[in-house]
Each structure stands twice: as C-alpha cells, then as structure tokens.
Write a protein that holds these residues in place. Structure first.
Motif, PDB file in Angstrom:
ATOM      1  N   VAL A  19     -11.166   1.728   5.836  1.00  0.00           N
ATOM      2  CA  VAL A  19     -11.204   2.386   4.478  1.00  0.00           C
ATOM      3  C   VAL A  19     -10.869   3.558   3.881  1.00  0.00           C
ATOM      4  N   LEU A  20      -9.604   3.382   3.228  1.00  0.00           N
ATOM      5  CA  LEU A  20      -9.259   4.485   2.969  1.00  0.00           C
ATOM      6  C   LEU A  20      -8.881   4.663   0.935  1.00  0.00           C
ATOM      7  N   ARG A  21      -8.564   6.092   1.121  1.00  0.00           N
ATOM      8  CA  ARG A  21      -8.304   6.398  -0.123  1.00  0.00           C
ATOM      9  C   ARG A  21      -6.473   6.651  -0.428  1.00  0.00           C
ATOM     10  N   GLY A  22      -6.008   6.297  -1.122  1.00  0.00           N
ATOM     11  CA  GLY A  22      -4.560   6.328  -1.181  1.00  0.00           C
ATOM     12  C   GLY A  22      -3.399   5.565  -2.111  1.00  0.00           C
ATOM     13  N   ASP A  23      -2.574   5.424  -2.124  1.00  0.00           N
ATOM     14  CA  ASP A  23      -1.446   3.815  -3.008  1.00  0.00           C
ATOM     15  C   ASP A  23      -1.485   3.410  -2.809  1.00  0.00           C
ATOM     16  N   GLN A  24      -2.673   2.132  -2.769  1.00  0.00           N
ATOM     17  CA  GLN A  24      -2.055   0.914  -2.144  1.00  0.00           C
ATOM     18  C   GLN A  24      -0.961   0.329  -2.019  1.00  0.00           C
ATOM     19  N   ALA A  25      -0.093   0.574  -2.995  1.00  0.00           N
ATOM     20  CA  ALA A  25       1.277  -0.250  -2.194  1.00  0.00           C
ATOM     21  C   ALA A  25       2.190   0.587  -1.190  1.00  0.00           C
ATOM     22  N   ARG A  26       1.907   1.450  -0.644  1.00  0.00           N
ATOM     23  CA  ARG A  26       2.025   1.976   0.763  1.00  0.00           C
ATOM     24  C   ARG A  26       1.653   1.458   1.663  1.00  0.00           C
ATOM     25  N   GLU A  27       0.572   0.001   2.216  1.00  0.00           N
ATOM     26  CA  GLU A  27       0.002  -0.492   2.984  1.00  0.00           C
ATOM     27  C   GLU A  27       0.912  -0.853   3.795  1.00  0.00           C
ATOM     28  N   SER A  28       2.204  -1.929   3.125  1.00  0.00           N
ATOM     29  CA  SER A  28       3.140  -2.316   4.220  1.00  0.00           C
ATOM     30  C   SER A  28       3.549  -1.919   5.060  1.00  0.00           C
ATOM     31  N   GLY A  29       3.994  -0.428   4.335  1.00  0.00           N
ATOM     32  CA  GLY A  29       4.449   0.687   5.297  1.00  0.00           C
ATOM     33  C   GLY A  29       3.687   0.911   6.415  1.00  0.00           C
ATOM     34  N   LEU A  30       2.472   1.190   5.829  1.00  0.00           N
ATOM     35  CA  LEU A  30       1.182   1.471   7.010  1.00  0.00           C
ATOM     36  C   LEU A  30       1.326   0.787   8.265  1.00  0.00           C
ATOM     37  N   ARG A  31       1.119  -0.621   7.936  1.00  0.00           N
ATOM     38  CA  ARG A  31       0.860  -1.865   8.766  1.00  0.00           C
ATOM     39  C   ARG A  31       2.080  -1.704   9.864  1.00  0.00           C
ATOM     40  N   ASP A  32       3.274  -0.878   9.172  1.00  0.00           N
ATOM     41  CA  ASP A  32       4.132  -1.311   9.836  1.00  0.00           C
ATOM     42  C   ASP A  32       4.333  -0.178  10.849  1.00  0.00           C
ATOM     43  N   ARG A  33       4.360   0.609  10.725  1.00  0.00           N
ATOM     44  CA  ARG A  33       4.531   2.072  11.119  1.00  0.00           C
ATOM     45  C   ARG A  33       3.114   1.535  11.979  1.00  0.00           C
ATOM     46  N   LEU A  34       2.390   1.544  11.466  1.00  0.00           N
ATOM     47  CA  LEU A  34       0.711   1.193  12.924  1.00  0.00           C
ATOM     48  C   LEU A  34       1.391  -0.026  14.356  1.00  0.00           C
ATOM     49  N   ARG A  35       2.151  -0.431  13.096  1.00  0.00           N
ATOM     50  CA  ARG A  35       2.771  -1.587  14.459  1.00  0.00           C
ATOM     51  C   ARG A  35       3.433  -1.572  15.676  1.00  0.00           C
ATOM     52  N   ARG A  36       4.715   0.473  14.933  1.00  0.00           N
ATOM     53  CA  ARG A  36       4.935   0.754  15.834  1.00  0.00           C
ATOM     54  C   ARG A  36       4.522   1.828  16.915  1.00  0.00           C
ATOM     55  N   ASP A  37       3.613   2.560  16.440  1.00  0.00           N
ATOM     56  CA  ASP A  37       2.464   3.298  17.364  1.00  0.00           C
ATOM     57  C   ASP A  37       1.912   3.135  17.726  1.00  0.00           C
TER      58      ASP A  37
END
Length: 514
Positions: free
Chosen positions: A447-465
């Motif tokens: 559950v997040l507060r922020g810009d939902q448009a950045r979800e794709s980038g967040l998913r990619d980063r979490l998959r890396r990290d």
C-alpha cells in the motif's frame, strides 16, 4: 531409536553413523561417514590455514557460505566449528543488498561462494572479506574439544521491523536440537532424509544434524518444481520429507507414483500451520507416513510437536513440548495461565539461543528472565505469540502479535521490504501486508502513497534488488494513508483495507512462525 541425552557435545562430533554407511547422498554419489569425517577435518584444516591480511583466522571469527546445497555447504557447519570458527550460512535466494548486510553485520572475514554470485557483490561489500570460489584441502584436524556453550553459528532471520538479525547458536543449542528431533521423529540408521529446505534456516540445517546423529543418510536437494521432489524421493529412496505448508500444497497437486508415496515413513511440517483439509489430504496421499506438525521459533529452534497418533483427532493442535524444551503459557501478570485461557507462549531450557548478534536492545526485548514458576529458569524466549493449554494437555496456537509475512515458507520483514521500496523514491510512503494465499500461504501486498505512474519502474527495480519470494503480488496506491493519534501510520487500518480489497473480512492469517 536415539535416546534423549541431556549432555551436549561440540556440533562437529555429530557424524555418529557407521564408517561405511552413507552419510550424504547426492548427484556426485555417496559420501560415507568415514569419508565425511575426513572431508570435514580437511576442510577445517584449510580454514585454519587461511592467512587474511597477514594474519590467520582467530577463534570466534565468522566465515560465511552463500551456496546451494553443495557438499561444501553441507559440511562447512561442522568444519568451521572444528576450526574454532563461527559459521554464517546465507540463504542462496538472497540478493546483493541482503548478502552485503549479513556480511557487514556479522563481520565475516571469509566468504565461500560461486563466481556468478560473487560477481553480483560490489567492491565495498567485500572490502574486509576474503572471497573464495572453492574450498581447499588442509591438514586433517581432529574433532574439537572445549566449551559447548561457545558460539557455533549465526543464523540470520527477518524481524517484524528492520533488517535481518543474527540469532546466535552455541554448540549445545545445535547438538541438543539434533538429539531432540532425532528422538521424537524416531529416526533410524536405515532412514533416508530428503533435505529440501534451505540450510540457512534452522529447520533445514537441523535436517543434517539430526540425521547424522541418528546414523542415517541425508540427500540434499535444490529443486525447481514439485516434480523434482517426487523424482528425488524415487531416486534416493527417501523415507522422510520435511516441508512448509506452501510446499505441501504443491506436492499434493503433483502426481505421485504409489510406490514413491508409500515409501515415505514420516512427513514433518513447520513454518506455518496445516489446515484440517491439508492434514486429511496428506494422510490420504501418504497413507504409510506419520505426520508431525511442529511449532518453532528461530530463537529457540523448536518448541512443540504433535504426536502423529493424535493428528487425526486434533489437527488444529501444535502438540506438546519437545525434549529439552520447557513451554509455558504466561498471563499478563507473569503467572501461569489457567487451562483454557490464552497467554503468551514462553520457551525456556537449553535450546534457547544466546541472543541476537551485536544487538543488545532487541535481545533484551525477546530474551528475558524465565517466569518464576519455570523449572529450567534462566533466560527464556518470550515469543509474542498467544496460545492456550487445553484440558487434554495439548497446546493450541491462537495468534501472533508481530506483523511478519510468511510466504512460500519464507519469513519476510515488512520493515525490510518497505525500506527497499522507499530506496528508489517512487513512493512517498509504503506499507507491506501479507494476505492469505492458497499456494504461497501469504502473498505480499504493498500500500503506497505516491505517483502510480511510477509503478512499472518500481516493479522493475524490486525485481532487480529483491529475491523472488519478496516480490509484491499487488500494489494499492492511495492519496493518503491512515494515521493514528500519534501521527504514525495506522497499520491496523491499512491491513483492514487490504483484506477488504482482497474480499475478506478477517484478521491476518494465523500461522505459527519458525
């Protein structure tokens, strides 16, 4: 059957089988007890001969392994102990950030790993660590002597907040845990234990020690699919299989040849509660196997088990205390809770760990003086879990006070996951919640507060990290997150929101922790 023995030994004495009998069975072949004893001694000799920064490894130095279930990974816990060192096994599923934290926090001086894994680490991660891609051979050191209360291992486990913490285990902790399990599982020299659990977990590591103490053989297995487990049972003639609820769900969905299913003598479960439906399905699929539900704490290894003879009649019970453990239900006043009344589950006795590595604050919170009525006395582990002693003398798990997420048998710290989410700046606030999931036990929801448009980038980063088992299944983006009167995030309200979104009107799944 192994007798209950209160006398601890150094853990590198645990190879108790006949010299010509198989101790380890893997794709490389069979390692007899005599050969395993020699390889442990020579691996210990290699460790003792290491020269790091002009100095040899000193007694009490930490050596880490970040490996799949190779022979070196299986023998290193004994070899490090024989050399007077402390072993730090690292879960092979972890990625760079988690491994770097464990190396730094433990102060490891040597890391044994594979080239591909080592290549993921940054230079600063191993600036003080000698990295080896293979172990050498040294003089054959004899079995160690000395204080059985000395530290032998540090096992890193996630807490409900913050980064993983290292649980300190002595030789006595490990030896008596092996003795206890070998006894109540009734392991015998003709047993073959299929080791599917990670060796970085106390549950997985004990599969080695309890098997060897009983003179039986263990077949370590890294698997990709449930079908790999079925094939391994057939290939090695396994009689014993340990698992966690999500694995049992997968294995019950897999076709089993009757001969393989009927070969299993015992199934053991921990790391989460079995449902009544799962108990019945396991009893039907494996009719010749005794089923051992268990409850444990990494801080005390194992607390209870349910006798297989009682499973059909009390499938919801966590049973009774194991040998070498004293399990008490304590009320809010510190007195023994009345029969049928809920209280905190408190574990005392020689299986209680030595605390958290270099973390006196969290140690003081969990490791406290035993209740006045304790038979063992001394330091006890106050679990934070609520349980009830029933009239029949069996214990029933009620609930848990922390917020740990249990997914696919892994304990996930919400705090660690939230820290990783916030590191990239895609969200202003983040809360991680576990929701019931048929296959995983619990799935991770953010559950997040922020810009939902950045979800794709967040998913990619979490998959890396982050490792696969920490990957969120769903994301909820809100304009504001609820807060309590103190201005802190109201996690109870957030959990309620998530469960409503998940189509539930219940509290978090209640499954005992390992």
């Amino acid at each position: 059957m192994v007798a209950v023995d209160e006398t601890p030994r150094r853990i590198d004495h645990v190879l108790m089988g006949d010299g010509s009998a198989p101790a380890l069975v893997d794709r490389a072949g069979v390692l007899t007890y005599a050969d395993a004893e020699e390889q442990v001694g020579r691996l210990a000799g290699w460790l003792a001969g290491q020269r790091l920064a002009g100095q040899g490894l000193a007694a009490g130095d930490r050596v880490a392994t970040w490996l799949p279930k190779t022979r070196e990974a299986c023998l290193m816990p004994l070899a490090a102990a024989r050399a007077g060192l402390i072993h730090v096994p690292v879960n092979p599923l972890l990625k760079r950030a988690q491994v770097a934290h464990i190396l730094a926090d433990s102060g490891a001086r040597l890391l044994l790993t594979q080239p591909a894994r080592a290549a993921t680490l940054e230079p600063q991660d191993v600036a003080q660590v000698a990295v080896h891609h293979a172990a050498g051979v040294g003089d054959n050191l004899p079995r160690s002597g000395g204080d059985t209360s000395a530290l032998a291992a540090i096992l890193y486990t996630s807490g409900s907040t913050g980064r993983p913490k290292g649980v300190m285990l002595s030789h006595a902790n490990l030896w008596l845990g092996a003795n206890s399990v070998a006894h109540y599982l009734r392991l015998a020299a003709d047993d073959v234990v299929l080791g599917v659990l990670p060796l970085s977990f106390d549950y997985g590591q004990n599969q080695l020690f309890s098997t060897w103490l009983a003179g039986a053989s263990v077949a370590p297995l890294d698997y990709l699919t449930p079908r790999d487990v079925v094939k391994a049972v057939e290939r090695v003639g396994a009689t014993t299989l340990a698992g966690v609820p999500p694995l049992w769900v997968q294995l019950l969905e897999t076709d089993w040849p009757d001969a393989a299913a009927n070969r299993l003598r015992r199934l053991t479960n921990s790391g989460g509660a079995l449902t009544i439906r799962m108990v019945r399905a396991l009893r039907q699929r494996f009719p010749e196997a005794d089923l051992y539900p268990m409850y444990g704490l990494t801080e005390a290894f194992r607390s209870t088990f349910l006798d297989p003879a009682l499973v059909d009649f009390h499938p919801e019970s966590i049973g009774q205390e194991i040998p070498h453990a004293e399990v008490m239900i304590v009320d809010a006043t510190g007195a023994r809770a009345a029969v049928g009344e809920p209280g905190e589950l408190v574990h005392a006795g020689p299986l209680v760990a030595q605390g958290y590595w270099q973390d006196p604050e969290r140690t003081a919170q969990r490791f406290r003086p035993a209740p006045a009525f304790s038979q063992y006395g001394g330091t006890a582990v106050w679990s934070g879990d609520s349980a009830i002693l029933e009239k029949n003398g069996l214990l029933r798990f009620v609930g848990r006070d922390d917020e740990m997420i249990k997914s696919a048998g892994n304990r996930i710290s919400p705090g660690e996951l939230e820290e990783a989410v916030m590191a990239g700046g895609e969200a202003a606030e983040a809360v991680a919640v576990g929701v019931p999931d048929t296959r995983l036990g619990q799935a991770v929801v953010l559950v997040l507060r922020g810009d939902q448009a950045r979800e794709s980038g967040l998913r990619d980063r979490l998959r890396r990290d982050l490792p696969n088992f920490m990957q969120p299944a769903r994301f909820h983006w809100l304009q504001t997150l609820p807060r309590n009167a103190n201005g802190k995030l109201d996690r109870a309200a957030i959990r309620a929101f998530v469960h409503d979104q998940n189509g539930e009107r219940t509290t978090l799944a209640q499954d005992p922790k390992e």
